[in-house]
Design a protein around this motif. Structure first.
Motif, PDB file in Angstrom:
ATOM      1  N   SER A  78       0.831  -1.200   0.000  1.00 25.15           N
ATOM      2  CA  SER A  78       0.000   0.000   0.000  1.00 25.15           C
ATOM      3  C   SER A  78       0.867   1.253   0.000  1.00 25.15           C
ATOM      4  O   SER A  78       0.610   2.212  -0.745  1.00 25.15           O
ATOM      5  CB  SER A  78      -0.929  -0.006   1.214  1.00 25.15           C
ATOM      6  N   ARG A  79       1.909   1.243   0.817  1.00 27.76           N
ATOM      7  CA  ARG A  79       2.812   2.402   0.872  1.00 27.76           C
ATOM      8  C   ARG A  79       3.564   2.579  -0.439  1.00 27.76           C
ATOM      9  O   ARG A  79       3.710   3.701  -0.935  1.00 27.76           O
ATOM     10  CB  ARG A  79       3.788   2.245   2.042  1.00 27.76           C
ATOM     11  N   SER A  80       4.044   1.492  -1.016  1.00 27.73           N
ATOM     12  CA  SER A  80       4.857   1.606  -2.226  1.00 27.73           C
ATOM     13  C   SER A  80       4.034   1.971  -3.449  1.00 27.73           C
ATOM     14  O   SER A  80       4.587   2.457  -4.454  1.00 27.73           O
ATOM     15  CB  SER A  80       5.622   0.300  -2.485  1.00 27.73           C
ATOM     16  N   THR A  81       2.712   1.765  -3.396  1.00 29.28           N
ATOM     17  CA  THR A  81       1.834   2.186  -4.497  1.00 29.28           C
ATOM     18  C   THR A  81       1.063   3.452  -4.142  1.00 29.28           C
ATOM     19  O   THR A  81       0.146   3.841  -4.872  1.00 29.28           O
ATOM     20  CB  THR A  81       0.823   1.071  -4.854  1.00 29.28           C
ATOM     21  N   ASP A  82       1.448   4.091  -3.040  1.00 31.90           N
ATOM     22  CA  ASP A  82       0.770   5.312  -2.578  1.00 31.90           C
ATOM     23  C   ASP A  82      -0.733   5.102  -2.453  1.00 31.90           C
ATOM     24  O   ASP A  82      -1.537   5.966  -2.809  1.00 31.90           O
ATOM     25  CB  ASP A  82       1.051   6.490  -3.510  1.00 31.90           C
ATOM     26  N   LEU A 205       0.091  -5.500  -8.510  1.00 37.66           N
ATOM     27  CA  LEU A 205       0.139  -4.348  -9.411  1.00 37.66           C
ATOM     28  C   LEU A 205      -0.965  -4.380 -10.458  1.00 37.66           C
ATOM     29  O   LEU A 205      -1.402  -3.321 -10.921  1.00 37.66           O
ATOM     30  CB  LEU A 205       1.514  -4.250 -10.050  1.00 37.66           C
ATOM     31  N   ALA A 206      -1.453  -5.556 -10.825  1.00 34.06           N
ATOM     32  CA  ALA A 206      -2.625  -5.604 -11.693  1.00 34.06           C
ATOM     33  C   ALA A 206      -3.812  -4.954 -10.991  1.00 34.06           C
ATOM     34  O   ALA A 206      -4.557  -4.150 -11.580  1.00 34.06           O
ATOM     35  CB  ALA A 206      -2.951  -7.041 -12.074  1.00 34.06           C
ATOM     36  N   THR A 207      -3.981  -5.261  -9.712  1.00 33.61           N
ATOM     37  CA  THR A 207      -5.054  -4.643  -8.927  1.00 33.61           C
ATOM     38  C   THR A 207      -4.818  -3.151  -8.753  1.00 33.61           C
ATOM     39  O   THR A 207      -5.747  -2.335  -8.894  1.00 33.61           O
ATOM     40  CB  THR A 207      -5.156  -5.322  -7.549  1.00 33.61           C
ATOM     41  N   ALA A 208      -3.578  -2.772  -8.441  1.00 31.13           N
ATOM     42  CA  ALA A 208      -3.260  -1.354  -8.227  1.00 31.13           C
ATOM     43  C   ALA A 208      -3.501  -0.534  -9.484  1.00 31.13           C
ATOM     44  O   ALA A 208      -3.972   0.616  -9.412  1.00 31.13           O
ATOM     45  CB  ALA A 208      -1.814  -1.215  -7.763  1.00 31.13           C
ATOM     46  N   CYS A 217      -1.193   5.189 -13.808  1.00 30.50           N
ATOM     47  CA  CYS A 217      -0.494   4.171 -14.588  1.00 30.50           C
ATOM     48  C   CYS A 217       0.961   4.529 -14.902  1.00 30.50           C
ATOM     49  O   CYS A 217       1.861   3.729 -14.638  1.00 30.50           O
ATOM     50  CB  CYS A 217      -1.266   3.893 -15.875  1.00 30.50           C
ATOM     51  N   PRO A 218       1.269   5.718 -15.450  1.00 33.71           N
ATOM     52  CA  PRO A 218       2.669   6.019 -15.779  1.00 33.71           C
ATOM     53  C   PRO A 218       3.588   5.950 -14.568  1.00 33.71           C
ATOM     54  O   PRO A 218       4.705   5.423 -14.646  1.00 33.71           O
ATOM     55  CB  PRO A 218       2.591   7.432 -16.351  1.00 33.71           C
ATOM     56  N   ARG A 223       7.809   3.025 -11.613  1.00 34.88           N
ATOM     57  CA  ARG A 223       8.308   2.641 -10.300  1.00 34.88           C
ATOM     58  C   ARG A 223       8.656   1.153 -10.219  1.00 34.88           C
ATOM     59  O   ARG A 223       9.575   0.758  -9.495  1.00 34.88           O
ATOM     60  CB  ARG A 223       7.266   2.989  -9.239  1.00 34.88           C
ATOM     61  N   PHE A 224       7.917   0.313 -10.953  1.00 37.90           N
ATOM     62  CA  PHE A 224       8.085  -1.129 -10.832  1.00 37.90           C
ATOM     63  C   PHE A 224       8.524  -1.751 -12.160  1.00 37.90           C
ATOM     64  O   PHE A 224       8.140  -1.288 -13.232  1.00 37.90           O
ATOM     65  CB  PHE A 224       6.777  -1.777 -10.370  1.00 37.90           C
ATOM     66  N   ASP A 225       9.309  -2.807 -12.053  1.00 37.37           N
ATOM     67  CA  ASP A 225       9.840  -3.503 -13.222  1.00 37.37           C
ATOM     68  C   ASP A 225       8.827  -4.544 -13.691  1.00 37.37           C
ATOM     69  O   ASP A 225       8.911  -5.728 -13.350  1.00 37.37           O
ATOM     70  CB  ASP A 225      11.178  -4.164 -12.864  1.00 37.37           C
TER      71      ASP A 225
END
Length: 252
Positions: A78-82, A205-208, A217-218, A223-225
């Motif tokens: 949650s923190r890493s996806t804000d 990340l699909a959910t995020a 999205c951008p 942020r993630f590989d």
């Protein structure tokens, strides 16, 4: 090709082997890995540990280490996806369904790896994790068209370090993802498929991305590989560079 199919965690799981099906003891271990997560984390089971927390019968501080660690990991996501991904329902109830299926898949993979199984594809509710190859060729997974569940948008090769594929959206289960804004707006994502190095990252990340929509999205892709394919409510498709060249899709 050997195939083993079973139902668990409210979905169907299939395990395909490039060669003969694994021994019964290994298959029992795989099923047991899923069962353990379902028994602890399912909010649909009244006797699960997390259901007892939701009802206020069990303080979070007195739960088992597995639940507390899974909750801490979900909070990290949650923190890493804000906040695009969240382990809480709108009413505040802890809901770890966004990670536990993927974590069960990881646990099942450890059973298969430790038993020496080298070439397999594990599919749980549409999410996919692989090892090795199918007769020397990469495993391939279809991405379903959200407007026609009997049609594929494309096929993705799971090769090299990209061994996990997850799809999130509303086409099959309706609106079950908590997101801001009007989910019916044409530009909102109806479906997102993520290709990643591990199944938890792909699933989260699909959910995020569905929850965050085109606005987030951008940022999340930078942020993630990962690689991703998105479909919005208007039917527009986008894909990241690692996937777009195969199908001529627009960069996300």
């Amino acid at each position: 090709m050997g195939v083993h199919v079973f139902d668990t965690m409210g979905t169907t799981v299939s395990l395909r082997f490039a060669g003969a099906t694994a021994p019964a003891s290994v298959l029992d271990g795989v099923e047991g890995a899923f069962r353990a997560f379902d028994e602890r984390f399912s909010l649909y089971r009244t006797d699960s540990e997390i259901s007892r927390v939701a009802r206020g019968e069990l303080p979070l501080t007195r739960t088992g280490a597995e639940l507390r660690e899974a909750y801490a990991e979900a909070l990290d996501w949650s923190r890493s996806t804000d906040g695009a991904f969240t382990p809480h329902r709108p009413d505040g109830v802890i809901d770890l369904s966004g990670t536990v299926k993927a974590k069960a898949m990881e646990a099942a993979a450890r059973v298969l790896d430790s038993s020496g199984e080298a070439d397999w594809m594990l599919v749980a509710g549409g999410d996919i994790l692989t090892r090795g190859t199918l007769d020397g060729l990469p495993w391939r997974a279809g991405v379903v068209d959200p407007d026609d569940r009997g049609t594929l948008l494309c096929a993705v090769e799971l090769v090299g370090r990209r061994i996990a594929l997850a799809t999130s959206g509303t086409a099959e289960r309706g609106e079950h993802i908590w997101r801001t804004g009007d989910p019916r707006a044409p530009q909102r994502y109806r479906q997102v498929t993520v290709l990643a190095d591990d199944i938890v990252t792909a699933d989260v990340l699909a959910t995020a991305l569905v929850a965050g929509g085109p606005e987030r999205c951008p940022e999340l892709l930078n942020r993630f590989d990962i690689e991703a394919i998105t479909v919005d409510n208007a039917g527009n498709l986008t894909a990241t560079p690692g996937l777009q060249s195969a199908w001529g899709l627009t960069p996300a």
